[in-house]
Design a protein around this motif. Structure first.
Motif, mmCIF file in Angstrom:
data_model
loop_
_atom_site.group_PDB
_atom_site.id
_atom_site.type_symbol
_atom_site.label_atom_id
_atom_site.label_comp_id
_atom_site.label_asym_id
_atom_site.label_seq_id
_atom_site.Cartn_x
_atom_site.Cartn_y
_atom_site.Cartn_z
ATOM 1 N N SER A 1 -14.921 13.813 11.395
ATOM 2 C CA SER A 1 -13.920 14.545 10.611
ATOM 3 C C SER A 1 -12.573 13.856 10.683
ATOM 4 C CB SER A 1 -13.791 15.977 11.122
ATOM 5 O OG SER A 1 -12.679 16.626 10.529
ATOM 6 N N LEU A 2 -11.923 13.732 9.542
ATOM 7 C CA LEU A 2 -10.606 13.089 9.485
ATOM 8 C C LEU A 2 -9.608 13.797 10.383
ATOM 9 C CD1 LEU A 2 -9.078 10.802 7.944
ATOM 10 C CD2 LEU A 2 -8.331 12.555 6.334
ATOM 11 N N LEU A 3 -9.773 15.097 10.577
ATOM 12 C CA LEU A 3 -8.837 15.863 11.391
ATOM 13 C C LEU A 3 -8.964 15.564 12.877
ATOM 14 C CD1 LEU A 3 -9.092 19.369 9.681
ATOM 15 C CD2 LEU A 3 -7.401 17.571 9.282
ATOM 16 N N LEU A 4 -10.066 14.925 13.282
ATOM 17 C CA LEU A 4 -10.309 14.689 14.701
ATOM 18 C C LEU A 4 -10.249 13.216 15.072
ATOM 19 C CD1 LEU A 4 -13.269 17.180 15.257
ATOM 20 C CD2 LEU A 4 -10.816 17.594 15.392
ATOM 21 N N LEU A 5 -9.808 12.379 14.130
ATOM 22 C CA LEU A 5 -9.725 10.941 14.376
ATOM 23 C C LEU A 5 -8.280 10.509 14.549
ATOM 24 C CD1 LEU A 5 -12.278 9.608 11.713
ATOM 25 C CD2 LEU A 5 -12.696 10.054 14.145
ATOM 26 N N ASP A 6 -8.083 9.454 15.313
ATOM 27 C CA ASP A 6 -6.758 8.873 15.511
ATOM 28 C C ASP A 6 -6.820 7.367 15.273
ATOM 29 O OD1 ASP A 6 -5.139 11.162 16.467
ATOM 30 O OD2 ASP A 6 -6.559 11.179 18.133
ATOM 31 N N GLY A 7 -5.650 6.758 15.127
ATOM 32 C CA GLY A 7 -5.541 5.309 15.081
ATOM 33 C C GLY A 7 -6.261 4.661 13.916
ATOM 34 N N ILE A 8 -6.938 3.540 14.207
ATOM 35 C CA ILE A 8 -7.592 2.734 13.180
ATOM 36 C C ILE A 8 -8.700 3.517 12.489
ATOM 37 C CG2 ILE A 8 -8.995 0.678 12.775
ATOM 38 C CD1 ILE A 8 -7.470 -0.696 14.991
ATOM 39 N N GLN A 9 -9.475 4.286 13.271
ATOM 40 C CA GLN A 9 -10.549 5.091 12.667
ATOM 41 C C GLN A 9 -10.000 6.059 11.634
ATOM 42 O OE1 GLN A 9 -12.554 6.651 16.298
ATOM 43 N NE2 GLN A 9 -14.418 5.947 15.315
ATOM 44 N N HIS A 10 -8.895 6.703 11.973
ATOM 45 C CA HIS A 10 -8.277 7.645 11.044
ATOM 46 C C HIS A 10 -7.819 6.927 9.776
ATOM 47 C CE1 HIS A 10 -5.908 11.244 9.912
ATOM 48 N NE2 HIS A 10 -5.064 10.357 9.404
ATOM 49 N N GLN A 11 -7.187 5.783 9.929
ATOM 50 C CA GLN A 11 -6.699 5.031 8.775
ATOM 51 C C GLN A 11 -7.842 4.604 7.866
ATOM 52 O OE1 GLN A 11 -4.356 1.794 10.320
ATOM 53 N NE2 GLN A 11 -2.981 3.145 11.461
ATOM 54 N N GLN A 12 -8.951 4.153 8.466
ATOM 55 C CA GLN A 12 -10.092 3.699 7.667
ATOM 56 C C GLN A 12 -10.707 4.843 6.875
ATOM 57 O OE1 GLN A 12 -12.481 1.949 10.783
ATOM 58 N NE2 GLN A 12 -11.616 -0.107 10.472
ATOM 59 N N GLN A 13 -10.938 5.981 7.541
ATOM 60 C CA GLN A 13 -11.549 7.121 6.863
ATOM 61 C C GLN A 13 -10.616 7.688 5.804
ATOM 62 O OE1 GLN A 13 -14.631 8.737 7.202
ATOM 63 N NE2 GLN A 13 -15.307 6.998 8.408
ATOM 64 N N ARG A 14 -9.326 7.724 6.116
ATOM 65 C CA ARG A 14 -8.365 8.267 5.161
ATOM 66 C C ARG A 14 -8.322 7.419 3.896
ATOM 67 N NH1 ARG A 14 -1.960 9.707 6.268
ATOM 68 N NH2 ARG A 14 -1.477 10.330 4.121
ATOM 69 N N LYS A 15 -8.383 6.108 4.042
ATOM 70 C CA LYS A 15 -8.349 5.217 2.881
ATOM 71 C C LYS A 15 -9.553 5.470 1.975
ATOM 72 C CE LYS A 15 -6.951 1.090 3.657
ATOM 73 N NZ LYS A 15 -6.873 -0.331 4.087
ATOM 74 N N LEU A 16 -10.711 5.735 2.581
ATOM 75 C CA LEU A 16 -11.913 5.995 1.794
ATOM 76 C C LEU A 16 -11.875 7.362 1.115
ATOM 77 C CD1 LEU A 16 -14.623 4.591 4.252
ATOM 78 C CD2 LEU A 16 -13.860 3.568 2.112
ATOM 79 N N LEU A 17 -11.104 8.289 1.681
ATOM 80 C CA LEU A 17 -11.049 9.644 1.139
ATOM 81 C C LEU A 17 -9.944 9.843 0.107
ATOM 82 C CD1 LEU A 17 -11.612 11.749 4.391
ATOM 83 C CD2 LEU A 17 -13.169 11.542 2.463
ATOM 84 N N LEU A 18 -9.055 8.885 -0.041
ATOM 85 C CA LEU A 18 -7.912 9.051 -0.950
ATOM 86 C C LEU A 18 -8.273 9.115 -2.437
ATOM 87 C CD1 LEU A 18 -5.050 6.898 0.626
ATOM 88 C CD2 LEU A 18 -5.145 9.376 0.361
ATOM 89 N N PRO A 19 -9.206 8.289 -2.936
ATOM 90 C CA PRO A 19 -9.462 8.262 -4.390
ATOM 91 C C PRO A 19 -9.710 9.621 -5.039
ATOM 92 C CG PRO A 19 -10.559 6.418 -3.349
ATOM 93 C CD PRO A 19 -10.006 7.262 -2.235
ATOM 94 N N PRO A 20 -10.475 10.535 -4.435
ATOM 95 C CA PRO A 20 -10.705 11.823 -5.116
ATOM 96 C C PRO A 20 -9.449 12.669 -5.300
ATOM 97 C CG PRO A 20 -12.337 11.460 -3.388
ATOM 98 C CD PRO A 20 -11.279 10.420 -3.218
ATOM 99 N N PHE A 21 -8.352 12.307 -4.668
ATOM 100 C CA PHE A 21 -7.165 13.160 -4.698
ATOM 101 C C PHE A 21 -5.989 12.473 -5.386
ATOM 102 C CE2 PHE A 21 -9.766 14.268 -1.030
ATOM 103 C CZ PHE A 21 -10.019 15.596 -1.312
ATOM 104 N N HIS A 22 -6.300 11.609 -6.341
ATOM 105 C CA HIS A 22 -5.256 10.909 -7.083
ATOM 106 C C HIS A 22 -5.571 10.900 -8.577
ATOM 107 C CE1 HIS A 22 -2.521 9.185 -4.060
ATOM 108 N NE2 HIS A 22 -3.565 9.153 -3.269
ATOM 109 N N GLY A 23 -4.523 10.715 -9.365
ATOM 110 C CA GLY A 23 -4.647 10.451 -10.794
ATOM 111 C C GLY A 23 -5.418 11.480 -11.576
ATOM 112 N N GLU A 24 -6.338 10.978 -12.400
ATOM 113 C CA GLU A 24 -7.052 11.829 -13.352
ATOM 114 C C GLU A 24 -7.935 12.856 -12.651
ATOM 115 O OE1 GLU A 24 -10.874 8.862 -14.138
ATOM 116 O OE2 GLU A 24 -9.257 9.025 -15.625
ATOM 117 N N HIS A 25 -8.326 12.580 -11.407
ATOM 118 C CA HIS A 25 -9.162 13.543 -10.688
ATOM 119 C C HIS A 25 -8.419 14.858 -10.474
ATOM 120 C CE1 HIS A 25 -12.156 10.494 -10.112
ATOM 121 N NE2 HIS A 25 -11.341 9.736 -9.401
ATOM 122 N N LEU A 26 -7.125 14.787 -10.156
ATOM 123 C CA LEU A 26 -6.342 16.002 -9.948
ATOM 124 C C LEU A 26 -6.265 16.825 -11.224
ATOM 125 C CD1 LEU A 26 -3.378 14.769 -7.697
ATOM 126 C CD2 LEU A 26 -5.416 16.046 -7.033
#
Length: 335
Positions: free
Chosen positions: A84-109
């Protein structure tokens, strides 16, 4: 390490006041010890409750390297999972967050706005005018339908009903102050996992699927090395999205409706602004209404959707409002 003063309570008194009379106990602590106090629980390390607005702002705006957030919230791991993104820190958090960003930008919103409006209108059309009814189950149903369609796309009615029952019972067992109700948590979690994994497996088999729901976007996501998310990683992020958005959204909407009903002048001004919209307005136009936005913001100010934000573990020496916090200190912002 010297921590701020705070209550020292025996286990029974802790359960009585902290769980049974939650807000009353917090107000007692603030009245006696101030906006920053230390709470000690037998069997775990102490944590510092921070409720002063300036102190909370300093915590929220501190550089990322000052805190570990995931490490402080491992109690949610049984529910949300290891990834879960809420339970990760550091590099792991950054990697997962980058993969999760696309659904929450642009035309998807924009598409999500249409889903929100469409489902809400469908549900409200079934309400009977001038007949009192309990609003909470109705708002819960709307919220869950919206979340599930955003994540899984157009789903079967039976899937919605199964997830609805499972989620309601799972949340109740997880947050219940009565320990005996928690015995059902593992069973409810397994049921939720079966339903989510079934959706993931089915979508993987649909080779020609071209939907743009969150599940499909997660399945197609790749990191810089071209590696895709595993089923377990996708499951954990989906459950995180559901749990983070289900009761919180319901609570916010309910309080907004409560205050609009309780304050006639607010409701009249809000009705007037909404009536000035053109027929079938774009969701973005609704979101830009100034008085509606003010009502939403004031609702959240009066009654926050959660009493506490996620805890933070201090990583480097930090000074906030005259207090010096050393590495390892757990800070718990209380809104």
């Amino acid at each position: 390490m010297s921590l701020p003063h705070g209550p020292r309570v025996i286990p029974f008194l802790h359960k009585l006041k902290w769980r049974g009379r939650f807000l009353e106990f917090l107000e007692y602590c603030v009245g006696r010890y101030g906006d920053i106090f230390t709470f000690r629980v037998i069997g775990s390390r102490p944590f510092v409750v921070v409720s002063h607005p300036q102190a909370i702002k300093e915590i929220f705006t501190a550089p990322a390297g000052y805190f570990d957030s995931g490490k402080a919230n491992q109690a949610f791991r049984p529910l949300l999972g290891n990834n879960s993104l809420l339970l990760l820190d550091g590099i792991q958090h950054q990697q997962q967050r980058k993969l999760l960003l696309p659904p929450f930008h642009g035309e998807h919103l924009s598409k999500y706005g249409q889903i929100i409006c469409g489902i809400t209108q469908q549900e409200i059309q079934q309400w009977i005018v001038n007949r009192p009814f309990a609003i909470r189950p109705q708002v819960q149903a709307i919220t869950l339908r919206i979340i599930l369609e955003m994540i899984f796309g157009s789903q079967q009615e039976q899937s919605v009903k199964s997830l609805d029952r499972c989620l309601s019972e799972l949340v109740d067992s997880f947050i219940s102050p009565f320990w005996w109700r928690r015995f059902s948590f593992p069973q409810k979690k397994q049921q939720l996992d079966r339903l989510v994994y079934a959706q993931i497996r089915q979508r993987r088999q649909e080779t020609a699927c071209s939907t743009t729901d969150i599940l499909n976007l997660l399945l197609s996501a790749r990191d810089e090395a071209g590696v895709a998310l595993t089923d377990e990683e996708i499951r954990d992020q989906i459950v995180t999205l559901i749990m983070a958005g289900y009761e919180t959204t319901t609570t916010a909407v309910l309080w907004a409706l409560y205050w609009a009903a309780k304050l006639p002048q607010v409701r009249e001004k809000l009705d007037k602004e909404l009536c000035n919209l053109s027929p079938n307005p774009a969701p973005s136009k609704i979101a830009q209404l100034p008085y509606l936005s003010a009502v939403c913001s004031e609702t959240l100010r009066i009654y926050s959707i959660t009493g506490f934000t996620f805890d933070r573990v201090v990583k480097v020496p930090l000074r906030i409002m005259g207090y010096q916090f050393e590495p390892g200190t757990v800070l718990s912002p209380c809104t």
